[in-house]
Motif scaffolding. Sequence first.
Motif, PDB file in Angstrom:
ATOM      1  N   HIS A 112       0.832  -1.207   0.000  1.00  0.00           N
ATOM      2  CA  HIS A 112       0.000   0.000   0.000  1.00  0.00           C
ATOM      3  C   HIS A 112       0.867   1.258   0.000  1.00  0.00           C
ATOM      4  O   HIS A 112       1.943   1.286   0.605  1.00  0.00           O
ATOM      5  CB  HIS A 112      -0.921   0.008   1.218  1.00  0.00           C
ATOM      6  CG  HIS A 112      -1.987  -1.042   1.177  1.00  0.00           C
ATOM      7  ND1 HIS A 112      -3.173  -0.874   0.500  1.00  0.00           N
ATOM      8  CD2 HIS A 112      -2.036  -2.290   1.724  1.00  0.00           C
ATOM      9  CE1 HIS A 112      -3.919  -1.968   0.634  1.00  0.00           C
ATOM     10  NE2 HIS A 112      -3.239  -2.838   1.373  1.00  0.00           N
ATOM     11  N   GLU A 156      -5.525   5.979   2.537  1.00  0.00           N
ATOM     12  CA  GLU A 156      -6.905   6.399   2.372  1.00  0.00           C
ATOM     13  C   GLU A 156      -7.800   5.158   2.431  1.00  0.00           C
ATOM     14  O   GLU A 156      -7.330   4.017   2.263  1.00  0.00           O
ATOM     15  CB  GLU A 156      -7.091   7.107   1.033  1.00  0.00           C
ATOM     16  CG  GLU A 156      -6.377   8.444   0.964  1.00  0.00           C
ATOM     17  CD  GLU A 156      -6.925   9.444   1.977  1.00  0.00           C
ATOM     18  OE1 GLU A 156      -8.073   9.895   1.822  1.00  0.00           O
ATOM     19  OE2 GLU A 156      -6.180   9.763   2.935  1.00  0.00           O
ATOM     20  N   VAL A 158     -10.373   2.470   1.123  1.00  0.00           N
ATOM     21  CA  VAL A 158     -10.707   1.909  -0.194  1.00  0.00           C
ATOM     22  C   VAL A 158     -11.644   0.723   0.000  1.00  0.00           C
ATOM     23  O   VAL A 158     -11.632   0.071   1.049  1.00  0.00           O
ATOM     24  CB  VAL A 158      -9.440   1.455  -0.963  1.00  0.00           C
ATOM     25  CG1 VAL A 158      -8.541   2.630  -1.282  1.00  0.00           C
ATOM     26  CG2 VAL A 158      -8.674   0.400  -0.158  1.00  0.00           C
ATOM     27  N   TRP A 159     -12.459   0.463  -1.019  1.00  0.00           N
ATOM     28  CA  TRP A 159     -13.363  -0.686  -0.971  1.00  0.00           C
ATOM     29  C   TRP A 159     -12.656  -1.923  -1.517  1.00  0.00           C
ATOM     30  O   TRP A 159     -12.032  -1.872  -2.574  1.00  0.00           O
ATOM     31  CB  TRP A 159     -14.617  -0.416  -1.793  1.00  0.00           C
ATOM     32  CG  TRP A 159     -15.543   0.567  -1.139  1.00  0.00           C
ATOM     33  CD1 TRP A 159     -15.582   1.917  -1.334  1.00  0.00           C
ATOM     34  CD2 TRP A 159     -16.560   0.265  -0.175  1.00  0.00           C
ATOM     35  NE1 TRP A 159     -16.549   2.487  -0.557  1.00  0.00           N
ATOM     36  CE2 TRP A 159     -17.173   1.501   0.169  1.00  0.00           C
ATOM     37  CE3 TRP A 159     -17.014  -0.907   0.430  1.00  0.00           C
ATOM     38  CZ2 TRP A 159     -18.216   1.579   1.088  1.00  0.00           C
ATOM     39  CZ3 TRP A 159     -18.053  -0.837   1.342  1.00  0.00           C
ATOM     40  CH2 TRP A 159     -18.644   0.396   1.666  1.00  0.00           C
ATOM     41  N   GLU A 160     -12.724  -3.015  -0.787  1.00  0.00           N
ATOM     42  CA  GLU A 160     -12.154  -4.289  -1.221  1.00  0.00           C
ATOM     43  C   GLU A 160     -13.146  -5.398  -0.886  1.00  0.00           C
ATOM     44  O   GLU A 160     -13.454  -5.624   0.292  1.00  0.00           O
ATOM     45  CB  GLU A 160     -10.818  -4.576  -0.540  1.00  0.00           C
ATOM     46  CG  GLU A 160      -9.681  -3.657  -0.966  1.00  0.00           C
ATOM     47  CD  GLU A 160      -8.340  -4.065  -0.369  1.00  0.00           C
ATOM     48  OE1 GLU A 160      -8.311  -5.094   0.357  1.00  0.00           O
ATOM     49  OE2 GLU A 160      -7.336  -3.367  -0.609  1.00  0.00           O
ATOM     50  N   GLN A 166      -9.347   0.764   5.828  1.00  0.00           N
ATOM     51  CA  GLN A 166      -8.369   1.842   5.933  1.00  0.00           C
ATOM     52  C   GLN A 166      -7.321   1.440   6.956  1.00  0.00           C
ATOM     53  O   GLN A 166      -7.651   0.958   8.049  1.00  0.00           O
ATOM     54  CB  GLN A 166      -9.028   3.162   6.339  1.00  0.00           C
ATOM     55  CG  GLN A 166      -8.027   4.329   6.390  1.00  0.00           C
ATOM     56  CD  GLN A 166      -8.684   5.682   6.542  1.00  0.00           C
ATOM     57  OE1 GLN A 166      -9.852   5.789   6.927  1.00  0.00           O
ATOM     58  NE2 GLN A 166      -7.947   6.743   6.251  1.00  0.00           N
TER      59      GLN A 166
END
Length: 338
Positions: A112, A156, A158-160, A166
């Motif tokens: 990341h 930041e 994020v959608w996973e 986060q």
Amino acid sequence: MAVTGEVSEVTIYRRWLVLFVGIIVATLLVPGPASAASPTGYEVAPVFQRFYAGYGGLSTFGHAISPPVIEDGRLVQYFERQRFEYHPEYAGTEHEVLLGLLGREVAEQEGHSFSAVAPLDGQHYIPETGHNIAPQFLSYWESRGGVRIFGYPITEAVWEGGVLIQYFERARFEYHPEFAGTANEVLLGLLGQVVWQQRARDVQYSAVSLSQQLAILLNEARQQAGLAPLQYDPMLTQIAQLRSDDMAKRSYFSHTSPEGTTVFDLLGQWGVPWSYAGETIQRNNYPLEETAAEAARSLLASPAHHAVILDGRFSRFGVAEQVSADGIHYYTVVLVQP
């Protein structure tokens, strides 16, 4: 097997020719209330119990998943969501127990980016790391300990896979929309479990012995009282081990062996110089995960024994433990001022 309790008188010995003083105490544990066993087989180490309970306990950190171990020279214990670290150099301050930077460790492994971004409208911006805290996580972060427990955001949100995640310095926040409006709407990732599985595979750990646990707890009590910690002495530890071994093997509980030998005799035989010397002994048959903590508790609960452990004249010590065939743990603490 029931445990009975007894506390010996505190006896002061003077070696008149050279004005040496020795202090001897003994104590036998009175049983406390039983505690429920952890489903993982591990209990919270005594040195971490207050911090664990004070910052959310099970709901925040999960169950303990490792014994207390020495990692990079420091006492640590892994939980499902965290790694607790004991810092004796900060004893008596809020930094005595710190949490591992597991969020940063795992996020780095996963590749990341930590690059700072610009503030976003409607989000709480953290200039220290240059990231926004997603609205779904802000209330949880602020109400559960903020920077002290979770650190600052380092990515930041994020959608996973249908979950908003986060990374913070010490945690991964997960928003589960299917649980919206429930206590499980925001959950913390099982980062402690991830890192422990990696470390247990790749690192050769040495479990913290019962004697080491007792030594840590006694030094913690001294530091909380404003005293310097006692310095570990290998020779004193060997003498203490001889005493614990002998009591466990021959099932007696006394500062004097059946032949009349005392710790002062052993100090002389081993050539240990001392101006003040003392011995405290304790025995109990508490479960393995509780026995060292109860040994410390019982020693410190008695005013006379508490006074010996917190005697500022002592500067070095050795601590030992041995278990007898019938399951009794015999603890010996030998304290010396050279």
